[in-house]
Scaffold this active site. Sequence first.
Site, PDB file in Angstrom:
ATOM      1  N   ARG A   1       0.735  -1.256   0.082  1.00  0.00           N
ATOM      2  CA  ARG A   1      -0.077   0.020  -0.087  1.00  0.00           C
ATOM      3  C   ARG A   1       0.900   1.371  -0.014  1.00  0.00           C
ATOM      4  O   ARG A   1       2.152   0.990   0.355  1.00  0.00           O
ATOM      5  CB  ARG A   1      -0.859  -0.098   1.380  1.00  0.00           C
ATOM      6  CG  ARG A   1      -1.716  -1.171   1.341  1.00  0.00           C
ATOM      7  CD  ARG A   1      -3.006  -1.240   2.431  1.00  0.00           C
ATOM      8  NE  ARG A   1      -2.180  -1.593   3.500  1.00  0.00           N
ATOM      9  CZ  ARG A   1      -2.353  -2.552   4.465  1.00  0.00           C
ATOM     10  NH1 ARG A   1      -3.002  -3.693   3.794  1.00  0.00           N
ATOM     11  NH2 ARG A   1      -1.868  -2.949   5.379  1.00  0.00           N
TER      12      ARG A   1
ATOM     13  N   GLU B   1      10.160  -1.619  25.071  1.00  0.00           N
ATOM     14  CA  GLU B   1       8.923  -1.023  24.732  1.00  0.00           C
ATOM     15  C   GLU B   1       8.733   0.462  25.165  1.00  0.00           C
ATOM     16  O   GLU B   1       9.366   0.871  26.241  1.00  0.00           O
ATOM     17  CB  GLU B   1       7.563  -1.737  25.506  1.00  0.00           C
ATOM     18  CG  GLU B   1       7.558  -3.136  24.871  1.00  0.00           C
ATOM     19  CD  GLU B   1       7.009  -3.166  23.593  1.00  0.00           C
ATOM     20  OE1 GLU B   1       6.545  -2.161  23.266  1.00  0.00           O
ATOM     21  OE2 GLU B   1       7.068  -4.401  22.770  1.00  0.00           O
TER      22      GLU B   1
ATOM     23  N   ARG C   1       0.964  -5.620   9.697  1.00  0.00           N
ATOM     24  CA  ARG C   1       2.261  -4.838   9.572  1.00  0.00           C
ATOM     25  C   ARG C   1       3.243  -5.470   8.424  1.00  0.00           C
ATOM     26  O   ARG C   1       3.398  -6.684   8.563  1.00  0.00           O
ATOM     27  CB  ARG C   1       2.990  -4.476  10.637  1.00  0.00           C
ATOM     28  CG  ARG C   1       2.129  -3.866  11.819  1.00  0.00           C
ATOM     29  CD  ARG C   1       2.770  -3.562  13.268  1.00  0.00           C
ATOM     30  NE  ARG C   1       3.282  -4.942  13.796  1.00  0.00           N
ATOM     31  CZ  ARG C   1       3.724  -4.665  14.900  1.00  0.00           C
ATOM     32  NH1 ARG C   1       4.013  -3.716  15.545  1.00  0.00           N
ATOM     33  NH2 ARG C   1       4.247  -6.189  15.310  1.00  0.00           N
TER      34      ARG C   1
END
Length: 246
Positions: free
Chosen positions: A136, A150, A192
């Site tokens: 995309r 994280e 993803r």
Amino acid sequence: MHKQKSPGAVFCRKILFLLTLALTAFPAGGENPLTVYITNSGRRYHREDCSSLRRSRVPVSLEDAVRSGYEPCLVCNPPVLSSPVPGRAGIYRVNREEPAGCEGVDFSRLIWGEVVDHVDGDTIRVRIPNPPAELRTLETVRLIGVDTPETVHPRRGLEAFGKEASDFTKTRLLGETVYLAFDWELRDRYGRLLAYVYTQDRRCHNAEIIRQGFGHAYTRYSFRFMEEFRSLEQEARQKKRGLWGS
Ligand SMILES: [Zn+2]
């Protein structure tokens, strides 16, 4: 009967040889690529001052524009390539091409895009102008084979060194043109894109994160450069780089 080679054929071979030499000495995407400008919706590339650029302007190298199928603008008459480049880049999969190492990929065949946003150390968003059918225009890209501490995890929250890892990727990639190579799986279960991300200096950012101690080799799922990434992590640990230092 054995035929003598014609002088013409010999001459052609000499020219081919010289061309090969020149291409080796001055590889595509060298020191000072000519910059042209594309827009978010158009199919042509422009000079910097072209009136077509009023709404959007994205700088790209002339070679990348041509390789991605952009045509020169008919109004501003931008530069054209003096020699043709190979056809538009497709999906380059390291599991099929089998380069010797992470940085042994064929750059002329990689998809390129612009990093428009950064999520954390191992996830970015990339705008891919004129993408091939499988991709995309705007993709969230998860780097293959690397895991950084994280910063935005809903349960784990901010982990030690998460901010530094995130900043490392942001500084090196945000706003930059990157090149993408793929492996066995094109996407993860969240949709993803899974990719090796290369900077313009042809370094693999996935490997760079591990090499500099901003993350560790993520070996839960198999990937082509697993052994290479493992040994990069070993080295970073031994030298107490980044998160291994504290
Ligand atoms: Zn123009």
